[in-house]
Design a protein around this motif. Structure first.
Motif, PDB file in Angstrom:
ATOM      1  N   LEU A 464       0.827  -1.201   0.000  1.00 35.79           N
ATOM      2  CA  LEU A 464       0.000   0.000   0.000  1.00 35.79           C
ATOM      3  C   LEU A 464       0.866   1.257   0.000  1.00 35.79           C
ATOM      4  CD1 LEU A 464      -2.754   1.475   0.346  1.00 35.79           C
ATOM      5  CD2 LEU A 464      -2.454   1.188   2.819  1.00 35.79           C
ATOM      6  N   ALA A 465       1.977   1.215   0.721  1.00 31.99           N
ATOM      7  CA  ALA A 465       2.911   2.335   0.766  1.00 31.99           C
ATOM      8  C   ALA A 465       4.331   1.795   0.776  1.00 31.99           C
ATOM      9  CB  ALA A 465       2.668   3.202   2.000  1.00 31.99           C
ATOM     10  N   THR A 466       5.242   2.533   0.157  1.00 37.51           N
ATOM     11  CA  THR A 466       6.643   2.131   0.119  1.00 37.51           C
ATOM     12  C   THR A 466       7.524   3.308   0.517  1.00 37.51           C
ATOM     13  OG1 THR A 466       6.949   2.724  -2.221  1.00 37.51           O
ATOM     14  CG2 THR A 466       6.203   0.484  -1.742  1.00 37.51           C
ATOM     15  N   ILE A 467       8.654   2.981   1.126  1.00 40.97           N
ATOM     16  CA  ILE A 467       9.681   3.968   1.460  1.00 40.97           C
ATOM     17  C   ILE A 467      11.014   3.406   0.988  1.00 40.97           C
ATOM     18  CG2 ILE A 467      10.871   5.260   3.264  1.00 40.97           C
ATOM     19  CD1 ILE A 467       8.412   5.004   5.007  1.00 40.97           C
ATOM     20  N   THR A 468      11.704   4.146   0.134  1.00 40.15           N
ATOM     21  CA  THR A 468      12.999   3.715  -0.381  1.00 40.15           C
ATOM     22  C   THR A 468      14.053   4.758  -0.034  1.00 40.15           C
ATOM     23  OG1 THR A 468      11.953   2.547  -2.224  1.00 40.15           O
ATOM     24  CG2 THR A 468      14.286   3.070  -2.446  1.00 40.15           C
ATOM     25  N   ASP A 469      15.085   4.333   0.689  1.00 41.07           N
ATOM     26  CA  ASP A 469      16.169   5.222   1.096  1.00 41.07           C
ATOM     27  C   ASP A 469      17.514   4.521   0.961  1.00 41.07           C
ATOM     28  OD1 ASP A 469      14.717   7.465   1.734  1.00 41.07           O
ATOM     29  OD2 ASP A 469      14.959   7.290   3.902  1.00 41.07           O
ATOM     30  N   GLN A 470      18.511   5.295   0.571  1.00 38.21           N
ATOM     31  CA  GLN A 470      19.880   4.812   0.642  1.00 38.21           C
ATOM     32  C   GLN A 470      20.405   4.991   2.064  1.00 38.21           C
ATOM     33  OE1 GLN A 470      22.409   5.817  -3.106  1.00 38.21           O
ATOM     34  NE2 GLN A 470      20.990   7.533  -2.817  1.00 38.21           N
ATOM     35  N   VAL A 471      21.338   4.134   2.462  1.00 35.58           N
ATOM     36  CA  VAL A 471      22.079   4.266   3.713  1.00 35.58           C
ATOM     37  C   VAL A 471      23.511   3.828   3.454  1.00 35.58           C
ATOM     38  CG1 VAL A 471      20.097   3.948   5.263  1.00 35.58           C
ATOM     39  CG2 VAL A 471      21.362   1.938   4.456  1.00 35.58           C
ATOM     40  N   PHE A 472      24.442   4.400   4.214  1.00 37.29           N
ATOM     41  CA  PHE A 472      25.859   4.101   4.007  1.00 37.29           C
ATOM     42  C   PHE A 472      26.546   3.817   5.346  1.00 37.29           C
ATOM     43  CE2 PHE A 472      24.495   6.692   0.421  1.00 37.29           C
ATOM     44  CZ  PHE A 472      24.884   5.883  -0.641  1.00 37.29           C
ATOM     45  N   PRO A 473      26.175   2.679   5.975  1.00 40.86           N
ATOM     46  CA  PRO A 473      26.772   2.319   7.259  1.00 40.86           C
ATOM     47  C   PRO A 473      28.124   1.620   7.092  1.00 40.86           C
ATOM     48  CG  PRO A 473      25.106   0.725   6.672  1.00 40.86           C
ATOM     49  CD  PRO A 473      25.134   1.742   5.563  1.00 40.86           C
ATOM     50  N   GLU A 474      28.802   1.440   8.210  1.00 44.31           N
ATOM     51  CA  GLU A 474      30.015   0.623   8.223  1.00 44.31           C
ATOM     52  C   GLU A 474      29.655  -0.828   7.906  1.00 44.31           C
ATOM     53  OE1 GLU A 474      33.118   1.531   8.559  1.00 44.31           O
ATOM     54  OE2 GLU A 474      32.649   3.668   8.848  1.00 44.31           O
ATOM     55  N   GLU A 475      30.622  -1.560   7.360  1.00 45.92           N
ATOM     56  CA  GLU A 475      30.372  -2.957   7.015  1.00 45.92           C
ATOM     57  C   GLU A 475      29.973  -3.780   8.230  1.00 45.92           C
ATOM     58  OE1 GLU A 475      32.892  -4.726   3.598  1.00 45.92           O
ATOM     59  OE2 GLU A 475      34.214  -3.289   4.591  1.00 45.92           O
ATOM     60  N   ALA A 476      30.495  -3.419   9.422  1.00 44.56           N
ATOM     61  CA  ALA A 476      30.209  -4.201  10.629  1.00 44.56           C
ATOM     62  C   ALA A 476      28.822  -3.913  11.197  1.00 44.56           C
ATOM     63  CB  ALA A 476      31.268  -3.915  11.691  1.00 44.56           C
ATOM     64  N   SER A 477      28.132  -2.902  10.693  1.00 44.88           N
ATOM     65  CA  SER A 477      26.804  -2.555  11.217  1.00 44.88           C
ATOM     66  C   SER A 477      25.751  -3.432  10.552  1.00 44.88           C
ATOM     67  CB  SER A 477      26.521  -1.075  10.981  1.00 44.88           C
ATOM     68  OG  SER A 477      27.433  -0.267  11.683  1.00 44.88           O
ATOM     69  N   THR A 478      25.548  -4.601  11.121  1.00 45.19           N
ATOM     70  CA  THR A 478      24.653  -5.586  10.512  1.00 45.19           C
ATOM     71  C   THR A 478      23.605  -6.132  11.483  1.00 45.19           C
ATOM     72  OG1 THR A 478      26.194  -7.396  11.029  1.00 45.19           O
ATOM     73  CG2 THR A 478      26.424  -6.327   8.864  1.00 45.19           C
ATOM     74  N   SER A 479      23.547  -5.608  12.701  1.00 43.10           N
ATOM     75  CA  SER A 479      22.631  -6.157  13.698  1.00 43.10           C
ATOM     76  C   SER A 479      21.198  -5.718  13.436  1.00 43.10           C
ATOM     77  CB  SER A 479      23.061  -5.728  15.104  1.00 43.10           C
ATOM     78  OG  SER A 479      24.322  -6.294  15.435  1.00 43.10           O
ATOM     79  N   LEU A 480      20.276  -6.497  13.981  1.00 40.74           N
ATOM     80  CA  LEU A 480      18.850  -6.294  13.769  1.00 40.74           C
ATOM     81  C   LEU A 480      18.140  -6.431  15.106  1.00 40.74           C
ATOM     82  CD1 LEU A 480      16.493  -6.038  11.662  1.00 40.74           C
ATOM     83  CD2 LEU A 480      16.551  -8.533  11.489  1.00 40.74           C
ATOM     84  N   ALA A 481      17.181  -5.539  15.357  1.00 44.24           N
ATOM     85  CA  ALA A 481      16.422  -5.592  16.605  1.00 44.24           C
ATOM     86  C   ALA A 481      14.982  -5.196  16.338  1.00 44.24           C
ATOM     87  CB  ALA A 481      17.038  -4.660  17.654  1.00 44.24           C
ATOM     88  N   VAL A 482      14.089  -5.625  17.242  1.00 45.85           N
ATOM     89  CA  VAL A 482      12.709  -5.143  17.267  1.00 45.85           C
ATOM     90  C   VAL A 482      12.505  -4.415  18.586  1.00 45.85           C
ATOM     91  CG1 VAL A 482      11.802  -6.907  15.732  1.00 45.85           C
ATOM     92  CG2 VAL A 482      11.917  -7.362  18.181  1.00 45.85           C
ATOM     93  N   PHE A 483      11.557  -3.469  18.587  1.00 41.37           N
ATOM     94  CA  PHE A 483      11.386  -2.707  19.823  1.00 41.37           C
ATOM     95  C   PHE A 483       9.934  -2.278  20.000  1.00 41.37           C
ATOM     96  CE2 PHE A 483      12.289   0.545  16.624  1.00 41.37           C
ATOM     97  CZ  PHE A 483      11.361   1.535  16.925  1.00 41.37           C
ATOM     98  N   ALA A 484       9.614  -1.983  21.245  1.00 41.62           N
ATOM     99  CA  ALA A 484       8.325  -1.393  21.618  1.00 41.62           C
ATOM    100  C   ALA A 484       8.598  -0.334  22.662  1.00 41.62           C
ATOM    101  CB  ALA A 484       7.374  -2.454  22.155  1.00 41.62           C
ATOM    102  N   GLU A 485       7.816   0.735  22.620  1.00 42.09           N
ATOM    103  CA  GLU A 485       7.956   1.815  23.596  1.00 42.09           C
ATOM    104  C   GLU A 485       6.588   2.182  24.145  1.00 42.09           C
ATOM    105  OE1 GLU A 485       9.753   5.021  21.491  1.00 42.09           O
ATOM    106  OE2 GLU A 485      11.725   4.055  21.325  1.00 42.09           O
ATOM    107  N   GLY A 486       6.543   2.442  25.463  1.00 39.73           N
ATOM    108  CA  GLY A 486       5.323   2.939  26.083  1.00 39.73           C
ATOM    109  C   GLY A 486       4.311   1.883  26.451  1.00 39.73           C
ATOM    110  N   GLY A 487       4.582   0.637  26.148  1.00 39.44           N
ATOM    111  CA  GLY A 487       3.671  -0.443  26.471  1.00 39.44           C
ATOM    112  C   GLY A 487       4.011  -1.677  25.666  1.00 39.44           C
ATOM    113  N   PRO A 488       3.406  -2.826  25.981  1.00 41.75           N
ATOM    114  CA  PRO A 488       3.723  -4.057  25.265  1.00 41.75           C
ATOM    115  C   PRO A 488       3.051  -4.121  23.889  1.00 41.75           C
ATOM    116  CG  PRO A 488       2.034  -4.468  26.899  1.00 41.75           C
ATOM    117  CD  PRO A 488       2.439  -3.046  27.073  1.00 41.75           C
ATOM    118  N   ALA A 489       3.682  -4.885  23.010  1.00 39.63           N
ATOM    119  CA  ALA A 489       3.153  -5.170  21.681  1.00 39.63           C
ATOM    120  C   ALA A 489       3.327  -6.660  21.426  1.00 39.63           C
ATOM    121  CB  ALA A 489       3.874  -4.348  20.628  1.00 39.63           C
TER     122      ALA A 489
END
Length: 498
Positions: A464-489
């Motif tokens: 329905l919607a798309t967002i396309t962006d370039q990013v230029f991180p260091e090669e070692a920046s490969t970690s992935l996380a999920v998060f919630a703020e203000g209450g459980p999800a």
């Protein structure tokens, strides 16, 4: 995979096309013929910044594995070869081929140099190939459409067959006037003016790279609408380059929009979110569709960059990539018809390297194990925000670097924040946050995310919607996380495919 070399391997994508060397921008001449997809593109054969505009060329059997070919149509002392399209002239209407060997015909903008008698003009010209696109010959009668204008460019040509007749239609622009101009021809050589559309909706920059095609609504062949795509720069929804679309009718002469919100040149951009946008990110521009795609599909690809900073992106030996190819369709969502998009998936059939389902996300950041890390990934996530104020994912994280994809159920806004994504200092406008309103469906948010070394492509709620962006991180920046703020999800499901 795209052609790759040792040049600039840190950021060179695995699944997005890049020229082996030097600069590329707008996709041109997108065509399927005899089992092969052809991607032509604006290319500088001699440097990593814009100049010496010629048509580069790549071919693919599947839109995923690309082979770079020699430059197809080169600039010379008389003209630069600007954007355009290509068609398979099945009936040899042009006479460039034979009935048994119909030609491929490219329709491109001649940007005439000071050495030309037409210096300063932009007009439409032809080149043709009778060997499947390997070699191209410029037509001796060029230009074939000339308005005496300095900004008449970017022809997209297709065969129309309807109540008004059967003929070729050219959709081009008067860029500075923010107008789409339509012409018709029986033979691709002689063109007759039909009509003009615009200005309308987003007019904060010049209009470029138009496209016009019809699609069934919700897959119903008896209910179709026409889609007019108009790219513009600047004036995109996220700043700089962007692409908008209109829905309506085309009777073989004129396009009539049913989704125009504002008409004429607009100084007030407060209604920008109401317009139809191809993408809500910073890096999806000059998007146009493939001619003659099999099975009646409408497939588009865009330049994955932005004119605000495109010449400064920190790659070495090459600059700019294309987006993933997208299948586009029309669907009814929330009582209105919208364009939805799905990427041609380079991970199709791959088994997840990490999966989770039904997990309660307590407030905080939840880092995924090492097997879920990587710089080339597809991430499929479905999240039920429940009581959380914000939910989302941290992408390409490491040290102080992270790209943040977040959703606020209270406002219904999905955002991609690249302000701490890595190297952002090469241009003052690069560090940015892109946002789009995305309603929950059955209380849930569905995301498909493609990471590919220097890019993030997000498809929300099944395109329905798309967002396309370039990013230029260091090669070692490969970690992935999920998060919630203000209450459980609830993390309804998560699959990571490498």
């Amino acid at each position: 995979m795209t052609t790759t070399t040792a040049l600039g391997c840190q950021y060179r994508p695995q699944h997005h096309y890049t020229a082996d060397r030097n600069w590329l921008n707008d996709p041109n001449g997108l065509l399927y013929a005899n089992g092969t997809y052809h991607l032509f593109y604006q290319h500088n054969p001699s440097g990593t910044v814009w100049g010496n505009m010629s048509w580069g060329h790549a071919t693919s059997p599947d839109l995923l594995h690309w082979d770079e070919q020699p430059v197809a149509i080169a600039c010379d002392e008389q003209e630069a070869i600007f954007s355009g399209s290509a068609v398979l002239d099945r009936d040899n209407t042009s006479g460039f081929g034979t009935p048994d060997n119909p030609p491929l015909v490219a329709i491109y903008t001649s940007a005439y140099s000071l050495a030309s008698p037409l210096a300063g003009r932009q007009a439409q010209s032809l080149a043709y190939s009778t060997d499947g696109g390997t070699t191209w010959t410029k037509y001796v009668g060029n230009p074939v459409a000339d308005r005496g204008s300095a900004d008449f460019r970017d022809p997209k040509v297709f065969w129309y067959d309807g109540a008004a007749g059967s003929y070729w239609v050219m959709v081009a622009v008067e860029a500075v006037d923010r107008e789409v101009v339509l012409y018709k021809s029986a033979d691709l050589k002689a063109w007759e003016y039909l009509s003009t559309f615009g200005p309308a909706n987003a007019t904060g920059g010049v209009w470029e790279c138009p496209d016009l095609f019809d699609l069934p609504v919700d897959g119903d062949a008896g209910n179709t609408q026409w889609v007019l795509v108009v790219n513009l720069n600047p004036g995109g929804i996220a700043g700089g380059s962007g692409g908008q679309y209109f829905l309506g009718t085309f009777d073989g002469v004129a396009f009539t929009s049913e989704t125009t919100v504002t008409e004429g040149l607009q100084e007030d951009d407060s209604r920008m979110p109401e317009y139809g946008w191809l993408d809500w990110g910073r890096d999806y521009y000059a998007a146009v569709s493939f001619s003659n795609a099999p099975d009646g599909r409408r497939r588009m690809i865009g330049w994955m960059n932005n004119w605000q900073y495109g010449a400064g992106t920190p790659t070495s030996g090459w600059r700019s990539a294309m987006s993933l190819v997208r299948d586009v369709s029309l669907a009814t969502r929330g009582n209105r018809v919208v364009l939805v998009q799905a990427a041609v998936d380079p991970f199709d059939g791959g088994a997840p390297v990490y999966s989770d389902a039904g997990t309660t996300l307590e407030p905080g950041t939840h880092w995924l194990p090492a097997e879920a890390s990587g710089d080339v990934l597809r991430i499929d996530a479905e999240i039920e925000p429940r009581e959380a104020r914000t939910v989302g994912l941290l992408l390409r994280a490491g040290g102080a670097e992270q790209t943040v994809l977040s959703y606020e159920p209270g406002t219904g806004v999905l955002s991609l924040d690249r302000t701490a994504s890595g190297n952002t200092g090469f241009h003052e406008t690069f560090a940015s946050v892109e946002s789009v309103a995305v309603p929950l469906e059955d209380g849930r948010l569905r995301l498909r995310i493609f990471l590919d070394r220097c890019s993030v492509e997000v498809f929300a709620q099944d395109g329905l919607a798309t967002i396309t962006d370039q990013v230029f991180p260091e090669e070692a920046s490969t970690s992935l996380a999920v998060f919630a703020e203000g209450g459980p999800a609830t993390l309804v499901s998560l699959d990571v495919v490498r």
